[in-house]
Design a protein around this motif. Structure first.
Motif, mmCIF file in Angstrom:
data_model
loop_
_atom_site.group_PDB
_atom_site.id
_atom_site.type_symbol
_atom_site.label_atom_id
_atom_site.label_comp_id
_atom_site.label_asym_id
_atom_site.label_seq_id
_atom_site.Cartn_x
_atom_site.Cartn_y
_atom_site.Cartn_z
ATOM 1 N N GLY A 114 -68.080 -3.870 44.550
ATOM 2 C CA GLY A 114 -67.274 -3.247 43.521
ATOM 3 C C GLY A 114 -66.236 -4.202 42.959
ATOM 4 O O GLY A 114 -66.030 -4.269 41.740
ATOM 5 N N ALA A 115 -65.585 -4.966 43.848
ATOM 6 C CA ALA A 115 -64.577 -5.922 43.400
ATOM 7 C C ALA A 115 -65.208 -7.026 42.559
ATOM 8 O O ALA A 115 -64.657 -7.425 41.519
ATOM 9 C CB ALA A 115 -63.859 -6.522 44.608
ATOM 10 N N ASP A 116 -66.369 -7.489 42.984
ATOM 11 C CA ASP A 116 -67.043 -8.575 42.260
ATOM 12 C C ASP A 116 -67.547 -8.099 40.895
ATOM 13 O O ASP A 116 -67.320 -8.748 39.866
ATOM 14 C CB ASP A 116 -68.203 -9.106 43.107
ATOM 15 C CG ASP A 116 -68.890 -10.298 42.457
ATOM 16 O OD1 ASP A 116 -68.195 -11.279 42.125
ATOM 17 O OD2 ASP A 116 -70.123 -10.261 42.277
ATOM 18 N N SER A 117 -68.224 -6.958 40.883
ATOM 19 C CA SER A 117 -68.756 -6.425 39.629
ATOM 20 C C SER A 117 -67.633 -6.012 38.688
ATOM 21 O O SER A 117 -67.687 -6.274 37.478
ATOM 22 C CB SER A 117 -69.673 -5.226 39.902
ATOM 23 O OG SER A 117 -70.756 -5.597 40.725
ATOM 24 N N PHE A 123 -62.036 -1.128 40.768
ATOM 25 C CA PHE A 123 -63.379 -0.679 41.122
ATOM 26 C C PHE A 123 -63.484 -0.469 42.634
ATOM 27 O O PHE A 123 -64.087 0.511 43.099
ATOM 28 C CB PHE A 123 -64.417 -1.710 40.678
ATOM 29 C CG PHE A 123 -64.893 -1.532 39.267
ATOM 30 C CD1 PHE A 123 -66.233 -1.288 38.998
ATOM 31 C CD2 PHE A 123 -64.011 -1.606 38.198
ATOM 32 C CE1 PHE A 123 -66.680 -1.127 37.693
ATOM 33 C CE2 PHE A 123 -64.440 -1.452 36.891
ATOM 34 C CZ PHE A 123 -65.777 -1.208 36.638
ATOM 35 N N ALA A 124 -62.925 -1.388 43.409
ATOM 36 C CA ALA A 124 -62.984 -1.287 44.867
ATOM 37 C C ALA A 124 -62.236 -0.048 45.356
ATOM 38 O O ALA A 124 -62.677 0.623 46.307
ATOM 39 C CB ALA A 124 -62.392 -2.549 45.494
ATOM 40 N N LEU A 125 -61.120 0.279 44.718
ATOM 41 C CA LEU A 125 -60.369 1.474 45.104
ATOM 42 C C LEU A 125 -61.171 2.745 44.838
ATOM 43 O O LEU A 125 -61.108 3.702 45.628
ATOM 44 C CB LEU A 125 -59.045 1.517 44.332
ATOM 45 C CG LEU A 125 -57.970 0.521 44.796
ATOM 46 C CD1 LEU A 125 -56.806 0.506 43.818
ATOM 47 C CD2 LEU A 125 -57.488 0.862 46.197
ATOM 48 N N VAL A 126 -61.925 2.756 43.760
ATOM 49 C CA VAL A 126 -62.792 3.908 43.472
ATOM 50 C C VAL A 126 -63.834 4.066 44.573
ATOM 51 O O VAL A 126 -64.107 5.180 45.044
ATOM 52 C CB VAL A 126 -63.471 3.752 42.100
ATOM 53 C CG1 VAL A 126 -64.539 4.834 41.899
ATOM 54 C CG2 VAL A 126 -62.443 3.820 40.981
ATOM 55 N N PHE A 138 -65.618 7.121 49.349
ATOM 56 C CA PHE A 138 -66.001 7.075 50.761
ATOM 57 C C PHE A 138 -65.102 7.986 51.602
ATOM 58 O O PHE A 138 -65.587 8.702 52.484
ATOM 59 C CB PHE A 138 -65.913 5.640 51.276
ATOM 60 C CG PHE A 138 -66.287 5.487 52.725
ATOM 61 C CD1 PHE A 138 -67.617 5.394 53.099
ATOM 62 C CD2 PHE A 138 -65.308 5.432 53.710
ATOM 63 C CE1 PHE A 138 -67.968 5.256 54.439
ATOM 64 C CE2 PHE A 138 -65.651 5.295 55.052
ATOM 65 C CZ PHE A 138 -66.988 5.206 55.412
ATOM 66 N N LEU A 139 -63.805 7.960 51.345
ATOM 67 C CA LEU A 139 -62.871 8.787 52.106
ATOM 68 C C LEU A 139 -63.175 10.266 51.926
ATOM 69 O O LEU A 139 -63.074 11.053 52.873
ATOM 70 C CB LEU A 139 -61.436 8.480 51.675
ATOM 71 C CG LEU A 139 -60.912 7.086 52.029
ATOM 72 C CD1 LEU A 139 -59.523 6.869 51.441
ATOM 73 C CD2 LEU A 139 -60.892 6.867 53.534
ATOM 74 N N TYR A 190 -55.797 3.299 53.950
ATOM 75 C CA TYR A 190 -57.113 2.801 53.572
ATOM 76 C C TYR A 190 -57.094 2.169 52.178
ATOM 77 O O TYR A 190 -57.785 1.181 51.930
ATOM 78 C CB TYR A 190 -58.134 3.938 53.618
ATOM 79 C CG TYR A 190 -58.444 4.403 55.019
ATOM 80 C CD1 TYR A 190 -59.278 3.655 55.855
ATOM 81 C CD2 TYR A 190 -57.907 5.592 55.511
ATOM 82 C CE1 TYR A 190 -59.561 4.085 57.143
ATOM 83 C CE2 TYR A 190 -58.186 6.025 56.804
ATOM 84 C CZ TYR A 190 -59.012 5.268 57.612
ATOM 85 O OH TYR A 190 -59.290 5.683 58.891
ATOM 86 N N LEU A 191 -56.307 2.734 51.282
ATOM 87 C CA LEU A 191 -56.236 2.173 49.936
ATOM 88 C C LEU A 191 -55.522 0.824 49.943
ATOM 89 O O LEU A 191 -55.918 -0.103 49.229
ATOM 90 C CB LEU A 191 -55.530 3.152 48.999
ATOM 91 C CG LEU A 191 -56.268 4.476 48.747
ATOM 92 C CD1 LEU A 191 -55.445 5.395 47.851
ATOM 93 C CD2 LEU A 191 -57.644 4.218 48.129
ATOM 94 N N LEU A 192 -54.477 0.706 50.754
ATOM 95 C CA LEU A 192 -53.798 -0.587 50.881
ATOM 96 C C LEU A 192 -54.731 -1.625 51.485
ATOM 97 O O LEU A 192 -54.728 -2.795 51.074
ATOM 98 C CB LEU A 192 -52.537 -0.436 51.735
ATOM 99 C CG LEU A 192 -51.375 0.327 51.089
ATOM 100 C CD1 LEU A 192 -50.239 0.508 52.096
ATOM 101 C CD2 LEU A 192 -50.874 -0.417 49.859
#
Length: 266
Positions: free
Chosen positions: A147-150, A183-186, A191-192, A205-207
């Motif tokens: 997600g972070a890369d894309s 994107f990574a946070l989404v 997942f959570l 988890y978000l941090l």
């Protein structure tokens, strides 16, 4: 190139997801060890080991050290802590590049040590994550990195103006990194909710997601340092459209130890 990249991903991604969920811990660890060996072989080119025997010795040594550490539980946390400290030093090399290059690239012992510190802690973190936390958390890490890369790629293409590290990787932008973190946070939020984790626990988890997705960029930039100095575009040609194995796992080399240590603190 884009078609090749997509085709390779469509073939390999389902196979890897199957391996994550269906292979037992030991078999999966051995599979990952194969990738570590290929990564070490490719990295031997980036550190300018030209003798094939020397490259082979380095590759075997990385595998042997990784297995030895995995068999000694007391060493595992120390390897992860050392890895975190080493990545902080690498951040300094990236920030001051091209200055100080003689300190981290010219001495052959430092280059050789980088091979072990780059790959061994990552493997230790990944197999520990898979065995102790389970396949779902392992997949979460992969999805966060993806997600972070894309997100960084698409956001950077659309809005990127301020270069992140123009002397190391001109294509990366600050806007792209911010988009990648978003994107990574989404991914983490979805997942959570899937895991039914209480909302009052989300902040930790978000941090962790912000930290891991940021650190993943550090892994990418560190490989780019060696590519710059060695004048090499890709670490290999094994994966059509993607380059070499190391080109695919560079973000994980930094992110995996941070993710495991952070997860254990939550």
């Amino acid at each position: 190139m884009l078609i090749q990249r997509i085709a390779t991903s469509l073939i390999l991604a389902p196979l890897f997801i199957w391996a994550i969920f269906k292979m037992d811990g030991d078999a999966f660890a051995q599979l990952l060890l194969v990738f570590i060996a290929m990564g070490a072989w490719e990295f031997s080119v980036l550190i300018k080991l030209q003798n094939i025997v020397a490259r082979l010795v380095l590759t075997i040594s990385v595998v042997v050290v990784a297995v030895f550490i995995s068999q000694n539980a007391l060493l595992v946390p120390w390897v992860l802590y050392v890895s975190v400290g080493w990545w902080m030093v690498n951040l300094y090399w990236i920030l001051v590049y091209p200055h100080k290059t003689n300190l981290w690239f010219k001495p052959i012992p430092v280059r050789l040590a980088s091979s072990f510190l780059l790959l061994v802690p990552m493997w230790i973190a990944l197999i520990t994550l898979h065995q102790q936390h389970g396949a779902e958390w392992f997949l979460l890490l992969i999805l966060i990195i993806w997600g972070a890369d894309s997100g960084a790629y698409f956001t950077g293409k659309a809005f990127g103006k301020r270069k992140l590290s123009p002397k190391v990787s001109p294509g990366k932008s600050i806007e792209g990194v911010i988009g990648g973190i978003g994107f990574a946070l989404v991914v983490m939020l979805l997942f959570l909710q899937y895991q039914n984790i209480a909302a009052n626990q989300y902040i930790g988890y978000l941090l962790l997601t912000v930290l891991v997705s940021s650190v993943s960029v550090l892994g990418d930039l560190f490989e780019s340092l060696f590519k710059r100095v060695s004048n090499i575009k890709d670490s290999g040609q094994l994966l059509p459209g993607h380059g070499g194995v190391l080109d695919r796992i560079d973000s994980l080399t930094a992110a995996a130890p941070f993710f495991l240590l952070g997860l254990n603190l939550l």
